[in-house]
Design a protein around this motif. Structure first.
Motif, short mmCIF file in Angstrom:
data_model
loop_
_atom_site.label_atom_id
_atom_site.label_comp_id
_atom_site.label_asym_id
_atom_site.label_seq_id
_atom_site.Cartn_x
_atom_site.Cartn_y
_atom_site.Cartn_z
N SER A 88 0.86 -1.19 0.00
CA SER A 88 0.00 0.00 0.00
C SER A 88 0.89 1.23 0.00
O SER A 88 1.91 1.27 0.69
N PHE A 89 0.49 2.21 -0.79
CA PHE A 89 1.32 3.40 -0.98
C PHE A 89 0.59 4.63 -0.48
O PHE A 89 -0.50 4.95 -0.97
N VAL A 90 1.14 5.29 0.52
CA VAL A 90 0.62 6.55 1.02
C VAL A 90 1.73 7.58 0.87
O VAL A 90 2.85 7.37 1.34
N ARG A 91 1.43 8.70 0.22
CA ARG A 91 2.45 9.68 -0.11
C ARG A 91 2.07 11.05 0.45
O ARG A 91 0.89 11.44 0.46
N GLY A 92 3.07 11.80 0.91
CA GLY A 92 2.84 13.15 1.38
C GLY A 92 3.89 13.58 2.37
O GLY A 92 4.71 12.77 2.84
N PRO A 93 3.91 14.87 2.72
CA PRO A 93 4.86 15.35 3.73
C PRO A 93 4.63 14.66 5.07
O PRO A 93 3.48 14.43 5.46
N ILE A 94 5.68 14.33 5.76
CA ILE A 94 5.56 13.62 7.03
C ILE A 94 4.65 14.37 8.00
O ILE A 94 3.82 13.77 8.69
N ALA A 95 4.76 15.69 8.03
CA ALA A 95 3.96 16.48 8.97
C ALA A 95 2.47 16.41 8.68
O ALA A 95 1.65 16.67 9.58
N ASP A 96 2.10 16.06 7.45
CA ASP A 96 0.70 16.07 7.06
C ASP A 96 0.07 14.68 6.98
O ASP A 96 -1.14 14.57 6.75
N LEU A 97 0.86 13.63 7.12
CA LEU A 97 0.32 12.28 6.94
C LEU A 97 -0.66 11.91 8.04
O LEU A 97 -0.47 12.26 9.21
N PHE A 144 12.60 7.47 -0.07
CA PHE A 144 12.46 8.71 -0.81
C PHE A 144 11.67 9.74 -0.01
O PHE A 144 10.85 9.39 0.84
N ALA A 145 11.90 11.02 -0.31
CA ALA A 145 11.13 12.09 0.32
C ALA A 145 9.64 11.93 0.01
O ALA A 145 9.27 11.47 -1.08
N ARG A 146 8.80 12.26 0.97
CA ARG A 146 7.35 12.23 0.84
C ARG A 146 6.81 10.81 0.63
O ARG A 146 5.70 10.63 0.17
N SER A 147 7.60 9.82 0.94
CA SER A 147 7.20 8.42 0.74
C SER A 147 7.58 7.56 1.95
O SER A 147 7.89 6.39 1.81
N ALA A 148 7.53 8.16 3.14
CA ALA A 148 7.98 7.46 4.35
C ALA A 148 7.19 6.17 4.63
O ALA A 148 7.79 5.14 4.96
N PRO A 149 5.85 6.16 4.51
CA PRO A 149 5.12 4.93 4.83
C PRO A 149 5.52 3.74 3.94
O PRO A 149 5.61 2.61 4.42
#
Length: 230
Positions: A88-97, A144-149
């Motif tokens: 499963s792919f969740v993307r976004g800034p860490i602060a906003d996830l 990668f950036a914005r792809s922490a999960p």
């Protein structure tokens, strides 16, 4: 007659790329195949084409994975090949996830793989035979950036694969992690530049893993476009 030393296969997280190519390859080798997905109805064209059996599962749910293995056993016998392709792919800034979405994503990518390996081991260890192949990604070796999960899930998947390989190989079970380092092209689509990976070629790598003699079992392989600089 197939030279794959296993009698059937269960693919968890089936779709239309690598999983579909694997289904075709395994069915062509004469193996019965079960393809499992949260939405098995969408797999109807692949079922019609290959004769595989589609079943429903939410891989993040341990109870559903256990039931899947029991139903697979009833349909094709105790699973001898298990391929985990769910993520499963969740993307976004860490602060906003959204933490709930992150937890769910990681539970599908990594915890679901644990559920699958646990069930596979319960069938395969008594038999002294089996293969578990796990589909990894670039994100499992490079976050990668914005792809922490996604990185969290895939890094955990790689650690799970290594640990399971060390534990289960002496018991006759081949566990391998396949790092798919690049974008996978749509099935049947040509790419003269070779900048994307052919799903049929990836599937052949899985088949080659299944054919390995246990004296040379690979626990991990990496596939990437030959034109890529690395």
């Amino acid at each position: 007659m197939s030279d794959i030393p296993y009698g059937n296969a269960l693919i968890i997280g089936a779709g239309f790329g690598i999983s579909a190519a694997l289904t075709r390859a395994l069915r062509s080798a004469g193996l019965p195949v079960i393809i499992a997905s949260r939405n098995p109805d969408r797999l109807a064209p692949l079922v019609s084409e290959t004769g595989a059996v589609a079943l429903q599962v939410d891989a993040s749910d341990a109870g559903q994975v256990a039931r899947l293995f029991k139903e697979a056993e009833a349909r094709i016998g105790p699973p001898e090949i298990v391929i985990y392709n769910a993520s499963s792919f969740v993307r976004g800034p860490i602060a906003d996830l959204d933490p709930v979405q992150v937890e769910h994503a990681v539970s599908i990518t990594a915890l679901g793989a644990f559920h699958a390996i646990q069930q596979a081991a319960r069938y395969m260890v008594p038999a002294g035979k089996g293969a578990v192949l796990l589909t990894g990604a670039t994100a499992g070796i490079k976050g990668f950036a914005r792809s922490a999960p996604f990185a969290m899930g895939k890094f955990a998947l790689r650690g799970l694969a290594q640990s399971a390989a060390r534990e289960l190989a002496p018991q006759g079970i081949h566990v391998a992690h396949v790092i798919v380092d690049g974008s996978v092209r749509a099935s049947g689509r040509a790419d003269p530049s070779d900048r994307t990976l052919d799903p049929d070629a990836i599937a052949q790598c899985y088949i080659d893993l299944l054919r390995q003699h246990r004296s040379v079992w690979s626990w991990e392989i990496e596939v990437r476009p030959w034109v890529e600089n690395f």
